[in-house]
Design a protein around this motif. Structure first.
Motif, PDB file in Angstrom:
ATOM      1  N   ARG A 173      50.738 -15.822  37.313  1.00  0.00           N
ATOM      2  CA  ARG A 173      51.539 -14.654  37.695  1.00  0.00           C
ATOM      3  C   ARG A 173      52.415 -14.990  38.893  1.00  0.00           C
ATOM      4  O   ARG A 173      52.032 -15.823  39.720  1.00  0.00           O
ATOM      5  CB  ARG A 173      50.622 -13.467  38.046  1.00  0.00           C
ATOM      6  CG  ARG A 173      49.762 -12.980  36.889  1.00  0.00           C
ATOM      7  CD  ARG A 173      48.850 -11.835  37.317  1.00  0.00           C
ATOM      8  NE  ARG A 173      47.990 -12.191  38.456  1.00  0.00           N
ATOM      9  CZ  ARG A 173      46.880 -12.908  38.356  1.00  0.00           C
ATOM     10  NH1 ARG A 173      46.479 -13.361  37.186  1.00  0.00           N
ATOM     11  NH2 ARG A 173      46.154 -13.191  39.434  1.00  0.00           N
ATOM     12  N   PRO A 174      53.559 -14.323  39.033  1.00  0.00           N
ATOM     13  CA  PRO A 174      54.458 -14.608  40.163  1.00  0.00           C
ATOM     14  C   PRO A 174      53.932 -14.016  41.468  1.00  0.00           C
ATOM     15  O   PRO A 174      54.414 -12.991  41.952  1.00  0.00           O
ATOM     16  CB  PRO A 174      55.780 -13.967  39.724  1.00  0.00           C
ATOM     17  CG  PRO A 174      55.370 -12.855  38.802  1.00  0.00           C
ATOM     18  CD  PRO A 174      54.150 -13.348  38.087  1.00  0.00           C
ATOM     19  N   GLU A 175      52.937 -14.673  42.025  1.00  0.00           N
ATOM     20  CA  GLU A 175      52.330 -14.261  43.285  1.00  0.00           C
ATOM     21  C   GLU A 175      52.337 -15.444  44.239  1.00  0.00           C
ATOM     22  O   GLU A 175      52.074 -16.588  43.831  1.00  0.00           O
ATOM     23  CB  GLU A 175      50.902 -13.773  43.068  1.00  0.00           C
ATOM     24  CG  GLU A 175      50.803 -12.546  42.154  1.00  0.00           C
ATOM     25  CD  GLU A 175      49.362 -12.182  41.837  1.00  0.00           C
ATOM     26  OE1 GLU A 175      48.436 -12.810  42.423  1.00  0.00           O
ATOM     27  OE2 GLU A 175      49.156 -11.281  41.001  1.00  0.00           O
ATOM     28  N   SER A 176      52.598 -15.189  45.507  1.00  0.00           N
ATOM     29  CA  SER A 176      52.734 -16.257  46.496  1.00  0.00           C
ATOM     30  C   SER A 176      51.492 -17.136  46.559  1.00  0.00           C
ATOM     31  O   SER A 176      51.588 -18.370  46.617  1.00  0.00           O
ATOM     32  CB  SER A 176      53.025 -15.664  47.878  1.00  0.00           C
ATOM     33  OG  SER A 176      54.217 -14.927  47.869  1.00  0.00           O
ATOM     34  N   GLY A 177      50.313 -16.505  46.557  1.00  0.00           N
ATOM     35  CA  GLY A 177      49.076 -17.274  46.658  1.00  0.00           C
ATOM     36  C   GLY A 177      48.876 -18.202  45.485  1.00  0.00           C
ATOM     37  O   GLY A 177      48.466 -19.364  45.653  1.00  0.00           O
ATOM     38  N   LEU A 178      49.137 -17.710  44.280  1.00  0.00           N
ATOM     39  CA  LEU A 178      48.983 -18.546  43.084  1.00  0.00           C
ATOM     40  C   LEU A 178      50.009 -19.678  43.084  1.00  0.00           C
ATOM     41  O   LEU A 178      49.701 -20.810  42.663  1.00  0.00           O
ATOM     42  CB  LEU A 178      49.124 -17.696  41.823  1.00  0.00           C
ATOM     43  CG  LEU A 178      48.056 -16.627  41.595  1.00  0.00           C
ATOM     44  CD1 LEU A 178      48.362 -15.832  40.326  1.00  0.00           C
ATOM     45  CD2 LEU A 178      46.663 -17.256  41.505  1.00  0.00           C
ATOM     46  N   PHE A 179      51.214 -19.392  43.528  1.00  0.00           N
ATOM     47  CA  PHE A 179      52.253 -20.408  43.626  1.00  0.00           C
ATOM     48  C   PHE A 179      51.826 -21.509  44.603  1.00  0.00           C
ATOM     49  O   PHE A 179      51.913 -22.702  44.303  1.00  0.00           O
ATOM     50  CB  PHE A 179      53.555 -19.745  44.058  1.00  0.00           C
ATOM     51  CG  PHE A 179      54.756 -20.653  44.148  1.00  0.00           C
ATOM     52  CD1 PHE A 179      54.901 -21.752  43.323  1.00  0.00           C
ATOM     53  CD2 PHE A 179      55.773 -20.361  45.062  1.00  0.00           C
ATOM     54  CE1 PHE A 179      56.023 -22.578  43.413  1.00  0.00           C
ATOM     55  CE2 PHE A 179      56.893 -21.165  45.163  1.00  0.00           C
ATOM     56  CZ  PHE A 179      57.016 -22.275  44.335  1.00  0.00           C
ATOM     57  N   TYR A 180      51.354 -21.102  45.748  1.00  0.00           N
ATOM     58  CA  TYR A 180      50.906 -22.061  46.764  1.00  0.00           C
ATOM     59  C   TYR A 180      49.760 -22.925  46.219  1.00  0.00           C
ATOM     60  O   TYR A 180      49.772 -24.160  46.387  1.00  0.00           O
ATOM     61  CB  TYR A 180      50.450 -21.313  48.012  1.00  0.00           C
ATOM     62  CG  TYR A 180      49.995 -22.210  49.147  1.00  0.00           C
ATOM     63  CD1 TYR A 180      50.915 -22.750  50.042  1.00  0.00           C
ATOM     64  CD2 TYR A 180      48.639 -22.528  49.321  1.00  0.00           C
ATOM     65  CE1 TYR A 180      50.506 -23.578  51.084  1.00  0.00           C
ATOM     66  CE2 TYR A 180      48.226 -23.352  50.357  1.00  0.00           C
ATOM     67  CZ  TYR A 180      49.158 -23.866  51.234  1.00  0.00           C
ATOM     68  OH  TYR A 180      48.741 -24.690  52.259  1.00  0.00           O
ATOM     69  N   ASP A 181      48.796 -22.305  45.535  1.00  0.00           N
ATOM     70  CA  ASP A 181      47.665 -23.057  44.987  1.00  0.00           C
ATOM     71  C   ASP A 181      48.133 -24.077  43.954  1.00  0.00           C
ATOM     72  O   ASP A 181      47.614 -25.203  43.895  1.00  0.00           O
ATOM     73  CB  ASP A 181      46.651 -22.105  44.349  1.00  0.00           C
ATOM     74  CG  ASP A 181      45.917 -21.252  45.386  1.00  0.00           C
ATOM     75  OD1 ASP A 181      45.958 -21.593  46.572  1.00  0.00           O
ATOM     76  OD2 ASP A 181      45.309 -20.234  44.980  1.00  0.00           O
ATOM     77  N   ALA A 182      49.129 -23.695  43.127  1.00  0.00           N
ATOM     78  CA  ALA A 182      49.638 -24.630  42.115  1.00  0.00           C
ATOM     79  C   ALA A 182      50.346 -25.808  42.776  1.00  0.00           C
ATOM     80  O   ALA A 182      50.242 -26.958  42.307  1.00  0.00           O
ATOM     81  CB  ALA A 182      50.593 -23.900  41.168  1.00  0.00           C
ATOM     82  N   ILE A 183      51.066 -25.550  43.881  1.00  0.00           N
ATOM     83  CA  ILE A 183      51.704 -26.653  44.606  1.00  0.00           C
ATOM     84  C   ILE A 183      50.644 -27.576  45.192  1.00  0.00           C
ATOM     85  O   ILE A 183      50.778 -28.817  45.149  1.00  0.00           O
ATOM     86  CB  ILE A 183      52.627 -26.109  45.709  1.00  0.00           C
ATOM     87  CG1 ILE A 183      53.831 -25.396  45.080  1.00  0.00           C
ATOM     88  CG2 ILE A 183      53.115 -27.247  46.613  1.00  0.00           C
ATOM     89  CD1 ILE A 183      54.730 -24.705  46.086  1.00  0.00           C
TER      90      ILE A 183
END
Length: 482
Positions: A427-437
């Motif tokens: 989902r487009p959420e900052s936390g999930l984005f950061y974890d994927a990076i």
């Protein structure tokens, strides 16, 4: 004369604001290479790239009759990649600094501009020696061509065997205008209904196109399914479900004659899956070009290329940039759009000199250099009908970190699956984005595993010839003899 006539508001290399321009610069030539006689009609903008292309004036006063009975258009023609390209000219509509809008918003007369364009397309087609088998419109700017043809067909045998196709590149942009403009458009009163052009009391040009086209496509299979639900349907999901029988998703391709590091004219060093070491040379050159720290030569550098607006998730990247800057890495952003996002990014760049580079604007040479010189590509889109930059990133050996939506889901095999080519988050959420990076950075540390992923990504094929075969099959299913 022409079997397929494409109608578009932009076409690379002549005009481009994003993916639509790239698609229309590649799909018609691919159709032509498969033996189908093809032409494109697009506006004659005052700001276009005509380098190396000779125009000839076909009509100096083609009668259009809109918005006034005496209104005419100039029609120009040139050849490109084996196809004819026609340009519809009228200075007060198309001789402007921008195509659709400025930073202050859309042009006030966009509806009139593109009603005029759609009417001009059919006037031009009517002048051809024989009618096209298919007229294929793209997005709202050319969306009234199918409804005009639908109602003209009843009284004009010239159109009897011509079928229409509409491609939705981005459902968020529908061409919604006041009812008054419908009544001035020349569409008959019966088109003003919940089954036609009317949408909550407004004219909806894209809805009209879907209603009266013989087939409708989106630019990826996943997006074709997503727009049938409320999250991505942009208010049209109920209507689109009623039209689902003629809806099909065909994945875009990439123009590898332009986007291939093995032959890229913008790169200081060419490279490929069997010689990936050239990518490091491109990285070093990119860091020097952007005055970034030499220490980043042996550290991961992340890249973002795209419009600076909510759809592309640039706000998610802004949210996590301070946290990313605590890591031993670099970030490069190329794009323009929301002025507040531009300002915030430039403010952050001042806080992290040499490690965060923000380039406001877009040029082809910088986009190619960033694709080649970065290690990880960021694409945190809230929705993505297809996306082309992630396809380019794969070919350039820059594994993407992307939201699992639309065409991103259709083109990226997510880590840690067998055959992984990139990383996705739900989902487009900052936390999930950061974890994927963070997951991508962990994989980058394992150099042997990372090189294998890079090589797999570079060998992925999303060609326009594949897409062209699917479109030709669709045209034939509609009865076109091509």
């Amino acid at each position: 004369m022409y079997e397929v006539l494409y109608v578009t508001s932009e076409m690379y290399p002549f005009s481009k604001t994003g993916g639509l321009g790239d698609v229309m610069g590649a799909l018609p030539p691919a159709i032509s290479r498969n033996g189908v006689r093809t032409a494109v009609v697009t506006p004659f903008y005052g700001r276009m790239n005509l380098d190396g292309h000779k125009l000839r004036l076909v009509y100096s006063d083609l009668h259009i009759g809109y918005p006034w009975p005496s209104t005419t258009a100039e029609i120009y023609q040139t050849d490109y990649e084996g196809i004819s390209v026609y340009f519809v000219g009228r200075g007060e509509y198309f001789d402007r600094r921008h195509y659709y809008n400025t930073h202050n918003g859309d042009y006030f007369d966009n509806c009139e501009r593109f009603i005029f364009f759609c009417k001009a397309v059919l006037k031009l087609a009517r002048m051809l020696p024989s009618p096209p088998a298919i007229i294929h419109s793209h997005d709202w700017q050319s969306a009234l061509v199918p409804p005009y043809l639908y109602f003209e067909r009843a009284g004009d045998s010239f159109w009897t065997h011509t079928k229409t196709v509409t491609t939705i590149h981005n459902l968020a942009f529908q061409g919604r205008f006041s009812e008054r403009l419908f009544h001035e458009s020349g569409l008959p009163p019966e088109a003003w209904s919940m089954h036609g052009a009317e949408f909550y009391g407004d004219l909806n040009m894209l809805k009209a196109s879907v209603a009266y086209s013989d087939a409708v496509t989106t630019v990826s299979p996943s997006y074709a399914q997503e727009i049938l639900g409320p999250e991505f349907g942009c208010g049209l999901e109920g209507f689109l479900n009623s039209q689902a029988h003629k809806l099909e998703g065909i994945l875009n391709g990439a123009d590898y004659s332009v986007w291939d590091p093995g032959s890229d004219k913008f790169l200081p060093c060419c490279y490929g899956p069997d010689a990936v070491q050239g990518k490091q040379e491109c990285k070093i050159s990119m860091l020097r070009e952007f005055s970034m720290s030499e220490q980043l030569e042996d550290k991961p550098v992340l890249g973002f290329i795209g419009r600076l607006r909510d759809q592309k998730g640039i706000d998610l990247l802004i949210d996590i940039l301070p946290g990313l800057m605590e890591k031993d890495l670099g970030v490069i952003v190329l794009g323009e759009g929301n002025l507040a996002y531009e300002a915030r990014l430039q403010e952050l760049m001042e806080n992290y000199p040499g490690r965060l580079c923000v380039l406001v604007g877009y040029t082809e040479n910088l986009a190619h250099l960033i694709q080649a010189g970065t290690d990880i590509f960021l694409m945190p889109s809230r929705y993505e009908p297809c996306g082309l930059t992630q396809i380019y990133a794969l070919r350039f050996g820059t594994p993407p970190v992307a939201t699992a939506v639309g065409g991103l889901r259709d083109t990226i095999t997510p880590y840690p699956a067998d055959g992984a080519t990139g990383f996705t988050f739900a989902r487009p959420e900052s936390g999930l984005f950061y974890d994927a990076i963070m997951q991508a950075l962990g994989a980058w540390e394992n150099r042997e595993e990372w090189v294998r992923m890079v090589e797999r990504a570079m060998r992925k094929e999303f060609t326009w010839d594949r897409a062209a075969h699917e479109y030709i099959n669709l045209y034939r299913k509609l009865g076109a003899r091509i």
